[in-house]
Scaffold this motif. Structure first.
Motif, PDB file in Angstrom:
ATOM      1  N   UNK A  83       0.826  -1.206   0.000  1.00 27.42           N
ATOM      2  CA  UNK A  83       0.000   0.000   0.000  1.00 27.42           C
ATOM      3  C   UNK A  83       0.859   1.254   0.000  1.00 27.42           C
ATOM      4  N   UNK A  84       2.190   1.065   0.106  1.00 30.63           N
ATOM      5  CA  UNK A  84       3.143   2.172   0.137  1.00 30.63           C
ATOM      6  C   UNK A  84       4.508   1.584  -0.238  1.00 30.63           C
ATOM      7  N   UNK A  85       5.305   2.341  -0.993  1.00 32.17           N
ATOM      8  CA  UNK A  85       6.585   1.823  -1.463  1.00 32.17           C
ATOM      9  C   UNK A  85       7.736   2.196  -0.533  1.00 32.17           C
ATOM     10  N   UNK A  86       7.560   3.228   0.278  1.00 36.39           N
ATOM     11  CA  UNK A  86       8.641   3.705   1.136  1.00 36.39           C
ATOM     12  C   UNK A  86       9.218   2.591   2.001  1.00 36.39           C
ATOM     13  N   UNK A  87       8.342   1.763   2.578  1.00 31.46           N
ATOM     14  CA  UNK A  87       8.816   0.676   3.443  1.00 31.46           C
ATOM     15  C   UNK A  87       9.692  -0.306   2.679  1.00 31.46           C
TER      16      UNK A  87
END
Length: 368
Positions: A83-87
């Motif tokens: 749901x997010x690429x930062x991680x």
């Protein structure tokens, strides 16, 4: 009734991006990443799904709840779609690139998928572009990230940029001895701008609500409130970061805003643009989970869909129609000059049918 559906309906929160908007999305992505590349950010491309326990451990709590999960038929283990690429960038930096000298600069672009949509954003599948600087969260690192974000958005066609800063751990710094439950209540009331609620907990924090607004005035109010000088170095650092884009973007400060900044440390920011509803980007300092504990980082993520939906990055659709019999050498020359040159496949084809803005007439492009 046939078992094959031809309605073209998609699940709620999903959409096709058609020409010329898909081309505009690709161009926006390219411009943003080109700016980042010139600052030394190298692109990585993590997978759409990972093992749920690995991805979930690196996501902030709210994002972890957004992950779509399913059972992998190969491993029989639970996978999660990001749901997010930062991680994922944090995982790559802490594992595959753990040997790389710090700081390491990484950029990315890809689709994220959320389990459910929000009221402000009905989309569940969205494009995310970003840059992460792993190994530093200093003033200099934050200045660089803010500068790259502003320049990338300008290159992508966004105008009237505004940047709203926040200090996510400000309350903890000012109330080191406060009981955890009282601190949580105070943060909630400050985030809601509930003056009465804040006064009931500790009236000394009321000036933090009043400090929100245009950057220079907000900084002045915070300095006036900071009688003991506890915030001097923090505010000096924030001013230094803001100076990197002063005069290029409108600057504001909301010192106690925490919604969406739960995992940021000393600085956070949201990006806005004229003509776009809601924020188009977000960033700040945070920590990456590594093999030997935590390491500092600072980064930013840009949200492609609001920019495209507002028509800010569509650009000019410039297409040249080449009639049947056009010399292939001339066609190649025109394409080398930057023309999108569409060749007629038969005599019945036309510039109008191919949505061309120009036609080749006696070897010369002519507007139609």
């Amino acid at each position: 009734m046939s078992g094959t559906t031809t309605t073209g309906l998609l699940p709620e929160g999903f959409h096709d991006r058609l020409p010329p908007h898909a081309d505009a999305a690709a161009a926006l992505e390219r411009r943003v990443l080109d700016v980042a590349r010139l600052y030394g950010y190298e692109r990585v491309d993590p997978p759409l799904a990972e093992f749920e326990e690995s991805l979930g451990a690196r996501l902030k709590a709210a994002s972890a709840k957004d992950a779509v999960r399913f059972t992998d038929p190969a491993s029989r283990r639970t996978l999660a779609i990001r749901p997010d690429i930062t991680a994922q960038i944090g995982r790559i930096a802490a594992t595959r690139m753990a040997h790389h000298p710090r700081p390491v600069r990484l950029s990315y672009a890809g689709t994220v998928l959320k389990l459910r949509a929000s009221e402000l954003r009905p989309e569940r599948a969205m494009r995310q572009i970003g840059c992460e600087l792993i190994g530093r969260d200093s003033v200099a690192a934050a200045r660089e990230i803010v500068t790259v974000a502003a320049e990338a958005l300008e290159a992508a066609g966004a105008t009237g940029l505004a940047l709203d800063f926040t200090l996510p751990d400000l309350v903890e710094q000012l109330a080191p001895g406060m009981a955890p439950e009282q601190l949580t209540a105070l943060r909630d009331r400050l985030d809601a701008k509930d003056a009465a609620g804040v006064a009931a907990i500790d009236p000394a924090f009321l000036p933090l609500i009043e400090a929100a607004g245009p950057f220079d005035a907000a900084i002045a109010r915070l300095r006036a409130h900071d009688k003991g000088g506890a915030l001097t170095s923090r505010l000096d650092g924030l001013v230094a970061v803001a100076d990197a884009v002063a005069g290029k973007v409108a600057l504001t400060l909301d010192p106690t805003e925490r919604h969406g900044f739960e995992y940021q440390s000393w600085i956070g920011f949201s990006l806005f643009a004229r003509g776009v509803r809601g924020e188009i980007g977000r960033g700040g300092s945070y920590s990456v989970i590594g093999a030997d504990g935590y390491e500092p980082a600072v980064g930013m993520s840009l949200f492609v869909d609001p920019i495209l939906d507002a028509g800010l990055a569509n650009g000019e659709r410039r297409r040249l129609f080449l009639p049947v019999g056009t010399d292939p050498v001339l066609a190649a020359t025109l394409r080398a000059e930057g023309w999108v040159a569409v060749a007629a496949l038969d005599a019945d084809d036309s510039a109008a049918a191919q949505l061309c803005t120009h036609a080749l007439v006696e070897g010369v492009p002519v507007a139609v």
